[in-house]
Design a protein around this motif. Structure first.
Motif, PDB file in Angstrom:
ATOM      1  N   GLU A   9       0.816  -1.199   0.000  1.00 13.60           N
ATOM      2  CA  GLU A   9       0.000   0.000   0.000  1.00 13.60           C
ATOM      3  C   GLU A   9       0.855   1.257   0.000  1.00 13.60           C
ATOM      4  O   GLU A   9       0.751   2.113  -0.857  1.00 13.60           O
ATOM      5  CB  GLU A   9      -0.926   0.021   1.234  1.00 13.60           C
ATOM      6  CG  GLU A   9      -2.017  -1.038   1.201  1.00 13.60           C
ATOM      7  CD  GLU A   9      -2.933  -0.933   2.406  1.00 13.60           C
ATOM      8  OE1 GLU A   9      -2.860   0.071   3.132  1.00 13.60           O
ATOM      9  OE2 GLU A   9      -3.707  -1.874   2.620  1.00 13.60           O
ATOM     10  N   ASN A  10       1.761   1.354   1.000  1.00 13.12           N
ATOM     11  CA  ASN A  10       2.598   2.544   1.132  1.00 13.12           C
ATOM     12  C   ASN A  10       3.854   2.199   1.921  1.00 13.12           C
ATOM     13  O   ASN A  10       4.067   1.044   2.308  1.00 13.12           O
ATOM     14  CB  ASN A  10       1.808   3.680   1.800  1.00 13.12           C
ATOM     15  CG  ASN A  10       1.216   3.262   3.136  1.00 13.12           C
ATOM     16  OD1 ASN A  10       1.904   2.660   3.971  1.00 13.12           O
ATOM     17  ND2 ASN A  10      -0.058   3.565   3.354  1.00 13.12           N
ATOM     18  N   ILE A  11       4.663   3.196   2.194  1.00 11.16           N
ATOM     19  CA  ILE A  11       5.936   2.943   2.887  1.00 11.16           C
ATOM     20  C   ILE A  11       5.723   2.433   4.315  1.00 11.16           C
ATOM     21  O   ILE A  11       6.586   1.747   4.856  1.00 11.16           O
ATOM     22  CB  ILE A  11       6.824   4.203   2.908  1.00 11.16           C
ATOM     23  CG1 ILE A  11       6.101   5.368   3.614  1.00 11.16           C
ATOM     24  CG2 ILE A  11       7.264   4.595   1.513  1.00 11.16           C
ATOM     25  CD1 ILE A  11       6.995   6.577   3.845  1.00 11.16           C
ATOM     26  N   TYR A  12       4.579   2.733   4.893  1.00  5.11           N
ATOM     27  CA  TYR A  12       4.322   2.328   6.271  1.00  5.11           C
ATOM     28  C   TYR A  12       3.949   0.848   6.354  1.00  5.11           C
ATOM     29  O   TYR A  12       4.422   0.129   7.237  1.00  5.11           O
ATOM     30  CB  TYR A  12       3.212   3.195   6.874  1.00  5.11           C
ATOM     31  CG  TYR A  12       3.501   4.673   6.763  1.00  5.11           C
ATOM     32  CD1 TYR A  12       4.515   5.259   7.522  1.00  5.11           C
ATOM     33  CD2 TYR A  12       2.787   5.489   5.885  1.00  5.11           C
ATOM     34  CE1 TYR A  12       4.794   6.617   7.417  1.00  5.11           C
ATOM     35  CE2 TYR A  12       3.065   6.850   5.773  1.00  5.11           C
ATOM     36  CZ  TYR A  12       4.068   7.404   6.540  1.00  5.11           C
ATOM     37  OH  TYR A  12       4.351   8.749   6.422  1.00  5.11           O
ATOM     38  N   THR A  13       3.106   0.394   5.448  1.00  3.49           N
ATOM     39  CA  THR A  13       2.748  -1.023   5.462  1.00  3.49           C
ATOM     40  C   THR A  13       3.906  -1.892   4.968  1.00  3.49           C
ATOM     41  O   THR A  13       4.010  -3.063   5.343  1.00  3.49           O
ATOM     42  CB  THR A  13       1.488  -1.285   4.612  1.00  3.49           C
ATOM     43  OG1 THR A  13       1.660  -0.696   3.317  1.00  3.49           O
ATOM     44  CG2 THR A  13       0.265  -0.698   5.277  1.00  3.49           C
ATOM     45  N   GLU A  14       4.786  -1.319   4.156  1.00  2.17           N
ATOM     46  CA  GLU A  14       5.979  -2.054   3.731  1.00  2.17           C
ATOM     47  C   GLU A  14       6.852  -2.391   4.934  1.00  2.17           C
ATOM     48  O   GLU A  14       7.514  -3.434   4.960  1.00  2.17           O
ATOM     49  CB  GLU A  14       6.782  -1.221   2.724  1.00  2.17           C
ATOM     50  CG  GLU A  14       6.209  -1.205   1.315  1.00  2.17           C
ATOM     51  CD  GLU A  14       6.231  -2.581   0.663  1.00  2.17           C
ATOM     52  OE1 GLU A  14       7.253  -3.283   0.782  1.00  2.17           O
ATOM     53  OE2 GLU A  14       5.211  -2.959   0.052  1.00  2.17           O
ATOM     54  N   VAL A  15       6.854  -1.511   5.935  1.00  2.00           N
ATOM     55  CA  VAL A  15       7.621  -1.766   7.151  1.00  2.00           C
ATOM     56  C   VAL A  15       7.138  -3.056   7.816  1.00  2.00           C
ATOM     57  O   VAL A  15       7.941  -3.866   8.285  1.00  2.00           O
ATOM     58  CB  VAL A  15       7.490  -0.575   8.137  1.00  2.00           C
ATOM     59  CG1 VAL A  15       8.005  -0.956   9.526  1.00  2.00           C
ATOM     60  CG2 VAL A  15       8.246   0.634   7.615  1.00  2.00           C
ATOM     61  N   ILE A  16       5.836  -3.268   7.835  1.00  2.00           N
ATOM     62  CA  ILE A  16       5.289  -4.487   8.440  1.00  2.00           C
ATOM     63  C   ILE A  16       5.714  -5.710   7.631  1.00  2.00           C
ATOM     64  O   ILE A  16       6.178  -6.712   8.175  1.00  2.00           O
ATOM     65  CB  ILE A  16       3.754  -4.411   8.530  1.00  2.00           C
ATOM     66  CG1 ILE A  16       3.330  -3.184   9.333  1.00  2.00           C
ATOM     67  CG2 ILE A  16       3.192  -5.684   9.179  1.00  2.00           C
ATOM     68  CD1 ILE A  16       1.833  -2.947   9.332  1.00  2.00           C
ATOM     69  N   LYS A  17       5.546  -5.627   6.322  1.00  2.00           N
ATOM     70  CA  LYS A  17       5.889  -6.762   5.460  1.00  2.00           C
ATOM     71  C   LYS A  17       7.352  -7.144   5.586  1.00  2.00           C
ATOM     72  O   LYS A  17       7.698  -8.330   5.605  1.00  2.00           O
ATOM     73  CB  LYS A  17       5.568  -6.418   4.004  1.00  2.00           C
ATOM     74  CG  LYS A  17       4.082  -6.339   3.694  1.00  2.00           C
ATOM     75  CD  LYS A  17       3.836  -5.911   2.265  1.00  2.00           C
ATOM     76  CE  LYS A  17       4.392  -6.906   1.266  1.00  2.00           C
ATOM     77  NZ  LYS A  17       4.113  -6.509  -0.127  1.00  2.00           N
ATOM     78  N   ASN A  18       8.218  -6.133   5.702  1.00  2.00           N
ATOM     79  CA  ASN A  18       9.656  -6.390   5.691  1.00  2.00           C
ATOM     80  C   ASN A  18      10.234  -6.724   7.066  1.00  2.00           C
ATOM     81  O   ASN A  18      11.395  -7.132   7.168  1.00  2.00           O
ATOM     82  CB  ASN A  18      10.401  -5.178   5.129  1.00  2.00           C
ATOM     83  CG  ASN A  18      10.072  -4.929   3.671  1.00  2.00           C
ATOM     84  OD1 ASN A  18       9.699  -5.851   2.944  1.00  2.00           O
ATOM     85  ND2 ASN A  18      10.191  -3.686   3.228  1.00  2.00           N
ATOM     86  N   ASN A  19       9.431  -6.559   8.117  1.00  2.00           N
ATOM     87  CA  ASN A  19       9.975  -6.754   9.472  1.00  2.00           C
ATOM     88  C   ASN A  19       9.141  -7.707  10.319  1.00  2.00           C
ATOM     89  O   ASN A  19       9.220  -7.678  11.537  1.00  2.00           O
ATOM     90  CB  ASN A  19      10.076  -5.395  10.182  1.00  2.00           C
ATOM     91  CG  ASN A  19      11.095  -4.477   9.541  1.00  2.00           C
ATOM     92  OD1 ASN A  19      12.292  -4.576   9.799  1.00  2.00           O
ATOM     93  ND2 ASN A  19      10.611  -3.575   8.701  1.00  2.00           N
ATOM     94  N   THR A  20       8.361  -8.565   9.670  1.00  2.00           N
ATOM     95  CA  THR A  20       7.588  -9.579  10.395  1.00  2.00           C
ATOM     96  C   THR A  20       8.367 -10.886  10.438  1.00  2.00           C
ATOM     97  O   THR A  20       8.811 -11.391   9.409  1.00  2.00           O
ATOM     98  CB  THR A  20       6.221  -9.803   9.728  1.00  2.00           C
ATOM     99  OG1 THR A  20       5.467  -8.587   9.790  1.00  2.00           O
ATOM    100  CG2 THR A  20       5.447 -10.908  10.437  1.00  2.00           C
ATOM    101  N   ARG A  21       8.546 -11.385  11.655  1.00  3.58           N
ATOM    102  CA  ARG A  21       9.235 -12.661  11.849  1.00  3.58           C
ATOM    103  C   ARG A  21       8.387 -13.535  12.768  1.00  3.58           C
ATOM    104  O   ARG A  21       8.171 -13.193  13.939  1.00  3.58           O
ATOM    105  CB  ARG A  21      10.619 -12.437  12.492  1.00  3.58           C
ATOM    106  CG  ARG A  21      11.532 -11.474  11.742  1.00  3.58           C
ATOM    107  CD  ARG A  21      12.061 -12.069  10.434  1.00  3.58           C
ATOM    108  NE  ARG A  21      13.009 -11.144   9.796  1.00  3.58           N
ATOM    109  CZ  ARG A  21      12.677 -10.171   8.979  1.00  3.58           C
ATOM    110  NH1 ARG A  21      11.387  -9.970   8.690  1.00  3.58           N
ATOM    111  NH2 ARG A  21      13.584  -9.372   8.434  1.00  3.58           N
TER     112      ARG A  21
END
Length: 232
Positions: A31-43
């Motif tokens: 969606e945007n740079i903020y939701t990308e943070v979730i996608k890239n930092n979920t473990r």
């Protein structure tokens, strides 16, 4: 769940107070740079970025001098009370918030929640702000590094926002509370959609129930940012 701003990630994550970390409930689509943070930092369903709670504990270590048993009891009490308040706000259908007691059987907790609701209704009337959001999480960036913040209550009046954090501690952590509100404002205003015009600490255990935000001096802002950047 109604989204407030571009960096509102509430529908994707939930705070686990026992683990003192964010669990990812839904992986967002791009969606945007903020939701990308979730996608890239979920473990393993956990969000692996610094959160506001961790940062404030690091910035104000004197809090650790209090008995861990006292801290844990205080956290569990506050979580029970907040659950009632969050539920009450989510079910609000008229101008006033009506307390929903959920499944709490503790009369002390219920009485404290009632006092919070009464004060929130008074503040809403004062600001003529009847659109209310509770338990909202946001991603913001400091020097391009992501931080996640959570805000207890947000009131909306036209294009302005009012931030309220709920407390029950009888110990005055004014410096820590002001730092928390500073981070709240940073998170809410970063997307550029709204301006925060007032920030308050609401503590029904204090003689002065409502405490206004004292703007952090520049060296206070720099201290918080420096500690954050050392953590990431």
């Amino acid at each position: 769940m109604k989204k407030l701003t571009l960096n509102d990630i509430t529908k994707y994550v939930s705070w686990n107070y026992k683990s003192q970390a964010y669990e990812v409930q839904i992986l967002p689509k791009s969606e945007n740079i903020y939701t990308e943070v979730i996608k890239n930092n979920t473990r393993n369903n956990w969000l692996k970025i610094t959160n506001e709670y961790e940062l404030l504990i690091k910035a104000f270590p004197f809090i650790n001098n209090i008995s861990q048993n006292i801290i844990q009891n205080s956290i569990e009490k506050m979580e029970c009370i907040k659950t009632m308040i969050y539920l009450s706000i989510s079910k609000k259908t008229s101008e006033k918030i009506i307390l929903e007691e959920s499944d709490c059987k503790n009369s002390e907790h219920i009485q404290i929640a009632k006092r919070f609701v009464s004060e929130l209704n008074r503040i809403m009337y004062k600001f003529n702000a009847y659109e209310v959001f509770a338990n909202k999480s946001f991603v913001c960036f400091i020097n391009n590094k992501p931080l996640i913040c959570n805000i207890d209550v947000i009131l909306k009046n036209k294009n302005s926002l009012y931030v309220i954090e709920l407390k029950t501690s009888r110990v005055n952590f004014k410096e820590k509370y002001n730092a928390e509100l500073y981070l709240d404002q940073l998170a809410l205003e970063q997307s550029g959609e709204y301006r925060v015009v007032e920030m308050l600490i609401l503590n029904v255990s204090e003689q002065q129930i409502v405490m206004k935000y004292d703007k952090l001096p520049k060296n206070g802002e720099n201290k918080i940012k420096k500690i954050f950047l050392e953590m990431v």
